[in-house]
Structures are given as C-alpha cells and as structure tokens.
Scaffold this motif. Structure first.
Motif, PDB file in Angstrom:
ATOM      1  N   LEU A 292      11.131  24.902  63.440  1.00 49.90           N
ATOM      2  CA  LEU A 292      11.476  24.797  62.020  1.00 49.90           C
ATOM      3  C   LEU A 292      10.318  25.248  61.135  1.00 49.90           C
ATOM      4  O   LEU A 292      10.502  26.016  60.189  1.00 49.90           O
ATOM      5  CB  LEU A 292      11.874  23.362  61.675  1.00 49.90           C
ATOM      6  CG  LEU A 292      12.266  23.114  60.201  1.00 49.90           C
ATOM      7  CD1 LEU A 292      13.453  23.994  59.824  1.00 49.90           C
ATOM      8  CD2 LEU A 292      12.588  21.638  59.984  1.00 49.90           C
ATOM      9  N   ALA A 293       9.113  24.771  61.471  1.00 52.94           N
ATOM     10  CA  ALA A 293       7.945  25.153  60.681  1.00 52.94           C
ATOM     11  C   ALA A 293       7.681  26.651  60.789  1.00 52.94           C
ATOM     12  O   ALA A 293       7.357  27.319  59.802  1.00 52.94           O
ATOM     13  CB  ALA A 293       6.718  24.370  61.133  1.00 52.94           C
ATOM     14  N   ALA A 294       7.849  27.183  62.007  1.00 51.06           N
ATOM     15  CA  ALA A 294       7.625  28.613  62.208  1.00 51.06           C
ATOM     16  C   ALA A 294       8.660  29.438  61.452  1.00 51.06           C
ATOM     17  O   ALA A 294       8.337  30.450  60.829  1.00 51.06           O
ATOM     18  CB  ALA A 294       7.666  28.948  63.698  1.00 51.06           C
TER      19      ALA A 294
ATOM     20  N   LEU B 260      -4.213  31.786  66.450  1.00 51.78           N
ATOM     21  CA  LEU B 260      -4.262  33.117  65.858  1.00 51.78           C
ATOM     22  C   LEU B 260      -3.101  33.967  66.357  1.00 51.78           C
ATOM     23  O   LEU B 260      -2.495  34.717  65.590  1.00 51.78           O
ATOM     24  CB  LEU B 260      -5.602  33.794  66.178  1.00 51.78           C
ATOM     25  CG  LEU B 260      -6.858  33.126  65.620  1.00 51.78           C
ATOM     26  CD1 LEU B 260      -8.103  33.907  66.014  1.00 51.78           C
ATOM     27  CD2 LEU B 260      -6.771  33.009  64.106  1.00 51.78           C
ATOM     28  N   ILE B 261      -2.815  33.845  67.651  1.00 49.80           N
ATOM     29  CA  ILE B 261      -1.668  34.560  68.213  1.00 49.80           C
ATOM     30  C   ILE B 261      -0.380  34.097  67.543  1.00 49.80           C
ATOM     31  O   ILE B 261       0.512  34.899  67.211  1.00 49.80           O
ATOM     32  CB  ILE B 261      -1.582  34.341  69.740  1.00 49.80           C
ATOM     33  CG1 ILE B 261      -2.786  34.982  70.439  1.00 49.80           C
ATOM     34  CG2 ILE B 261      -0.280  34.916  70.289  1.00 49.80           C
ATOM     35  CD1 ILE B 261      -2.865  36.473  70.283  1.00 49.80           C
ATOM     36  N   GLU B 262      -0.284  32.804  67.302  1.00 50.83           N
ATOM     37  CA  GLU B 262       0.891  32.252  66.627  1.00 50.83           C
ATOM     38  C   GLU B 262       1.038  32.849  65.226  1.00 50.83           C
ATOM     39  O   GLU B 262       2.135  33.209  64.802  1.00 50.83           O
ATOM     40  CB  GLU B 262       0.749  30.730  66.552  1.00 50.83           C
ATOM     41  CG  GLU B 262       2.001  30.015  66.085  1.00 50.83           C
ATOM     42  CD  GLU B 262       1.852  28.504  66.170  1.00 50.83           C
ATOM     43  OE1 GLU B 262       2.578  27.804  65.446  1.00 50.83           O
ATOM     44  OE2 GLU B 262       1.008  28.029  66.959  1.00 50.83           O
TER      45      GLU B 262
ATOM     46  N   GLN C 238       4.076  35.253  63.807  1.00 47.98           N
ATOM     47  CA  GLN C 238       4.806  34.959  62.574  1.00 47.98           C
ATOM     48  C   GLN C 238       4.753  36.150  61.626  1.00 47.98           C
ATOM     49  O   GLN C 238       5.748  36.504  61.000  1.00 47.98           O
ATOM     50  CB  GLN C 238       4.213  33.717  61.904  1.00 47.98           C
ATOM     51  CG  GLN C 238       4.467  32.426  62.658  1.00 47.98           C
ATOM     52  CD  GLN C 238       3.845  31.225  61.970  1.00 47.98           C
ATOM     53  OE1 GLN C 238       3.264  31.351  60.905  1.00 47.98           O
ATOM     54  NE2 GLN C 238       3.966  30.066  62.595  1.00 47.98           N
ATOM     55  N   GLY C 239       3.588  36.786  61.519  1.00 52.19           N
ATOM     56  CA  GLY C 239       3.466  37.964  60.668  1.00 52.19           C
ATOM     57  C   GLY C 239       4.313  39.117  61.153  1.00 52.19           C
ATOM     58  O   GLY C 239       4.931  39.836  60.348  1.00 52.19           O
TER      59      GLY C 239
ATOM     60  N   LEU D 103       1.342  41.596  59.813  1.00 49.61           N
ATOM     61  CA  LEU D 103       0.413  41.204  60.878  1.00 49.61           C
ATOM     62  C   LEU D 103      -0.926  40.753  60.298  1.00 49.61           C
ATOM     63  O   LEU D 103      -1.498  39.741  60.723  1.00 49.61           O
ATOM     64  CB  LEU D 103       0.202  42.377  61.834  1.00 49.61           C
ATOM     65  CG  LEU D 103       1.401  42.788  62.703  1.00 49.61           C
ATOM     66  CD1 LEU D 103       1.088  44.076  63.452  1.00 49.61           C
ATOM     67  CD2 LEU D 103       1.752  41.685  63.680  1.00 49.61           C
ATOM     68  N   VAL D 104      -1.424  41.502  59.320  1.00 48.29           N
ATOM     69  CA  VAL D 104      -2.726  41.178  58.725  1.00 48.29           C
ATOM     70  C   VAL D 104      -2.661  39.846  57.979  1.00 48.29           C
ATOM     71  O   VAL D 104      -3.554  38.999  58.117  1.00 48.29           O
ATOM     72  CB  VAL D 104      -3.165  42.306  57.770  1.00 48.29           C
ATOM     73  CG1 VAL D 104      -4.398  41.883  56.968  1.00 48.29           C
ATOM     74  CG2 VAL D 104      -3.461  43.575  58.554  1.00 48.29           C
ATOM     75  N   LEU D 105      -1.603  39.647  57.179  1.00 50.81           N
ATOM     76  CA  LEU D 105      -1.474  38.397  56.432  1.00 50.81           C
ATOM     77  C   LEU D 105      -1.323  37.197  57.364  1.00 50.81           C
ATOM     78  O   LEU D 105      -1.904  36.134  57.128  1.00 50.81           O
ATOM     79  CB  LEU D 105      -0.278  38.478  55.481  1.00 50.81           C
ATOM     80  CG  LEU D 105      -0.417  39.427  54.285  1.00 50.81           C
ATOM     81  CD1 LEU D 105       0.850  39.413  53.443  1.00 50.81           C
ATOM     82  CD2 LEU D 105      -1.623  39.066  53.438  1.00 50.81           C
TER      83      LEU D 105
END
Length: 299
Positions: A19-21, A220-222, A226-227, A278-280
């Motif tokens: 849900l958060a993701a 960071l991978i997470e 998400q990005g 990806l950067v954000l």
C-alpha cells in the motif's frame, strides 16, 4: 554475495509494504506527469514565441528617392553581410504599391498614384539577434547609411513577446520546482515509514556488525524501483494526454503543423521521464535512509 542480497531485499521491501509503495508510486507518477505536461507546454510555448519573435523582428529599410540602382544594390549586399541577418528581400516601388493596394483595398483608390511609396529592403533577423536590444542597435546602425531614408520595425511587439516569454518561463519553472519538491517529500516519507517498520531488523543487523552502507542499499533499490514504476506509469499517461492535445490542436482552423513531440518522436520525451523517475526515486530514498538510519541506536 552483497549484490544478490541487496536486490532480493529491495524487491522484498517493495512487496512487503504494497500500500505504501503503491501510494508512493502514484504520487511520484502524478508529479512526473505534471512535470512532463509543463515541460511539453513550455516547449510548445517556446516554439510559438520564437515564431512570433521572428515575425516581429522584421526590419524595413526604406531607401531614399534619390538612391540609384547601384546604391540600392550596394545597400542590399551590405545588409546581407551583417551578422545575425537571416534574409534580405528587395521591395520595389511597384511591389510596394501592390502591397499597399492589397492591404487597404478600396481605400487605396483615394491615392491617385501609389508610387509615392519608397523602395525598401525587408530584413529578417534571427537567432540571438531577434531581441529588442539587437534590433535597436541594428536599426540605429543602418539608419546612418548613405541612401537610407528611414528604418522601421515593430519594437512594441518584440518587447511584448520577450516580456511574456520571461513571465511564462518563470511561472512554469516555479511550478515545476514545487512539483519536484512535493514528489521528493512523498517518496521520502514512504521510505521513512518502511524503515521505521523494520527498525528492529535494522537494529539487529547493526548488532551483528552490518554497516550503514550495507543496510541502506536495499532501501535505495526500493526507491529506484518505485521511481521506475512511476516513470513507466507517468509515460503511458502523458503519452495519452499529449496525443489528445495534439489531435485537438491539429483539428482547429489554425492547425499547427509544427506542433508535435520534441525530436519528432515521443520516445525521447518518455525516456527522459523514465530517467527522471529513477533519479527522483533514488534521490528521495537516499536522503530519507541516510537521515533515518542514524536514529536507530544499538543498545
């Protein structure tokens, strides 16, 4: 050993807090869509402003009645040699009279002889020279030439275009920055919640000697995932919205044949949008993780 673990934990963390993701991905996608819309509309606005600037940056160089054909030719050659000049077109007495009659219609018949109109050169300035200061300098310079009677251009229109373009650019940039900051805060808060939910695990890892860098990597991978998901979602939405916009514009009477995608294809824009996602995602998660993990104490 560390890389497989990092990837596995990053994917697992993405699945644990669905849900958060999902909320974070949706918020970032909305931000990316807004950024993309402002960027595309800004690009279109720049194209329109450039076209208006080109129209307004036409300078009319009127020749004196006493100018001989040889003098007129020399002035034309001299105009073409000036830096920033895109094109030079000679307007004879006869052509000036025809333009006058076309512009004024029946009212032009009030003048028995339209040959009173002087011959002239229409000079089109382009690039960096199509601005109020350069136009004023060019007009002042040419006005002092021998056999030149007068130099005229639409200074008010050029200044209005420049003024409106600066205002539009400033407002668009300010809104885009606000959207980016909001996206970073949303993704960062989501990552903080994920870290807080696993604070006991992080504490245990620190007890067995795990470094902060090792602990940070899965988060960071997470954030990157998400990005990436937000970039793909935003790309699909933006493609559909902008395609509808282009269809609407082309269906109007003023059908802008020049409008389209930057570079002539949507792939470049969508690629930039995905890279920005990806950067954000990486930036937001990196800041959130770096600050929050330090608060998890051992003992």
């Amino acid at each position: 050993m560390a890389l497989p673990y990092t990837l596995r934990e990053g994917l697992a963390g993405f699945r644990r807090a669905k849900l958060a993701a999902a909320t974070s991905v949706a918020a970032l996608a909305i931000a990316l869509v807004l950024i993309g819309i402002f960027a595309l509309l800004g690009w279109q606005g720049q194209n329109v402003a450039d076209a208006l600037r080109q129209r307004a940056s036409e300078v009319e160089v009127f020749l004196a009645d006493s100018a001989t054909p040889e003098a007129a030719t020399r002035i034309g050659d001299r105009l073409r040699s000036v830096a920033g000049v895109d094109s030079v077109r000679y307007i004879s007495h006869e052509e000036a009279a025809a333009i006058f009659r076309e512009a004024f219609g029946e009212e032009a018949d009030l003048y028995d002889d339209a040959q009173f109109l002087p011959a002239s050169y229409r000079v089109q300035l382009g690039g960096d020279s199509a601005n109020p200061d350069s136009l004023a300098a060019f007009a002042s310079r040419v006005d002092g030439w021998t056999a030149v009677e007068d130099v005229a251009y639409d200074r008010a229109s050029v200044e209005a275009v420049e003024r409106n373009l600066k205002l539009f650019s400033s407002v668009g940039l300010a809104i885009a920055l606000l959207v980016v900051v909001a996206a970073l805060l949303l993704v960062g808060n989501t990552v903080r919640l994920s870290i807080y939910a696993r604070r006991m695990l992080i504490r245990t890892m620190k007890l067995v000697g795990a470094t902060n860098t090792f602990i940070r990597r899965p988060f960071l991978i997470e954030g990157v995932l998400q990005g990436f998901a937000a970039g793909v979602l935003a790309g699909v939405v933006l493609w559909g919205l902008y395609d509808l916009f282009l269809r609407f514009i082309r269906s109007t009477e003023s059908g802008a044949a020049a409008v389209g995608w930057p570079g002539g294809t949507p792939l470049w824009t969508l690629g930039v949008l995905l890279a920005l996602g990806l950067v954000l995602g990486l930036l937001a998660s990196s800041v959130a993780v770096r600050r929050f993990i330090r608060t998890v104490r051992v003992g």
